[in-house]
Design an enzyme around this catalytic site. Sequence first.
Site, PDB file in Angstrom:
ATOM      1  N   GLY A  62     106.815  85.764  89.580  1.00 17.16           N
ATOM      2  CA  GLY A  62     105.541  86.447  89.776  1.00 17.16           C
ATOM      3  C   GLY A  62     104.443  85.759  88.996  1.00 17.16           C
TER       4      GLY A  62
ATOM      5  N   CYS B  30     107.738  85.296  80.566  1.00 16.63           N
ATOM      6  CA  CYS B  30     106.411  85.271  81.175  1.00 16.63           C
ATOM      7  C   CYS B  30     105.894  83.839  81.149  1.00 16.63           C
ATOM      8  CB  CYS B  30     105.481  86.193  80.392  1.00 16.63           C
ATOM      9  SG  CYS B  30     103.802  86.260  81.015  1.00 16.63           S
TER      10      CYS B  30
ATOM     11  N   HIS C 286      99.899  92.937  83.798  1.00 17.63           N
ATOM     12  CA  HIS C 286      98.930  91.851  83.595  1.00 17.63           C
ATOM     13  C   HIS C 286      97.537  92.269  84.064  1.00 17.63           C
ATOM     14  CE1 HIS C 286     101.104  88.524  81.915  1.00 17.63           C
ATOM     15  NE2 HIS C 286     101.993  88.499  82.883  1.00 17.63           N
TER      16      HIS C 286
END
Length: 185
Positions: free
Chosen positions: A60, A110, A157
């Site tokens: 993602g 991340c 986010h």
Amino acid sequence: MILMKNIVREGHPALRKRAQEVPFPLAKEDRKLCDDLLEYVKNSQDIELSERYGLRPGIGLAAPQVDESKRIFALHIPETGKDPLSFVAINPKIISHSVEKTYLTSGEGCLSVDRDVEGYVPRYARITIKAYDTDGKEFKKRLKGLPAIAFQHELDHLNGIMFFDHIDKKSPFKDIPNAIPFDRD
């Protein structure tokens, strides 16, 4: 094409701001941003392309991670024996969720965080989401397992929240009540 050098890292102010709603019809640059985000996650999972361009694999990527304060993210999640779950979500929302929680046993990572952060990140085990595609058409999906976890990570986010904000600082591996551990492997 988005490269690792285009992804802002931990400490950058864009990662701590609430992103702006995106108006429709999409502006040309917003449509390109959608395409670029999805292209990155697909390319990053292709061994040849990720090596050639030095891409860290990800499932993602959200607009704030490329310093765009817009409520857009892309997910591309391979699923065994099925087509990958692959979509761009514009102005996404969780419209319902389970009481039951889940977490990745290996912890979350991340693309904007260049260090390993140990600990469990509690997430809802099942969610129903609503978002818009690039044509401005609303869609709904029910997600569970890794797709539900990834959706919540990317939605964070858009709200200026990092995954490690959810980890218990004093006891990162403490039991999460009413949670089912999720093992990626």
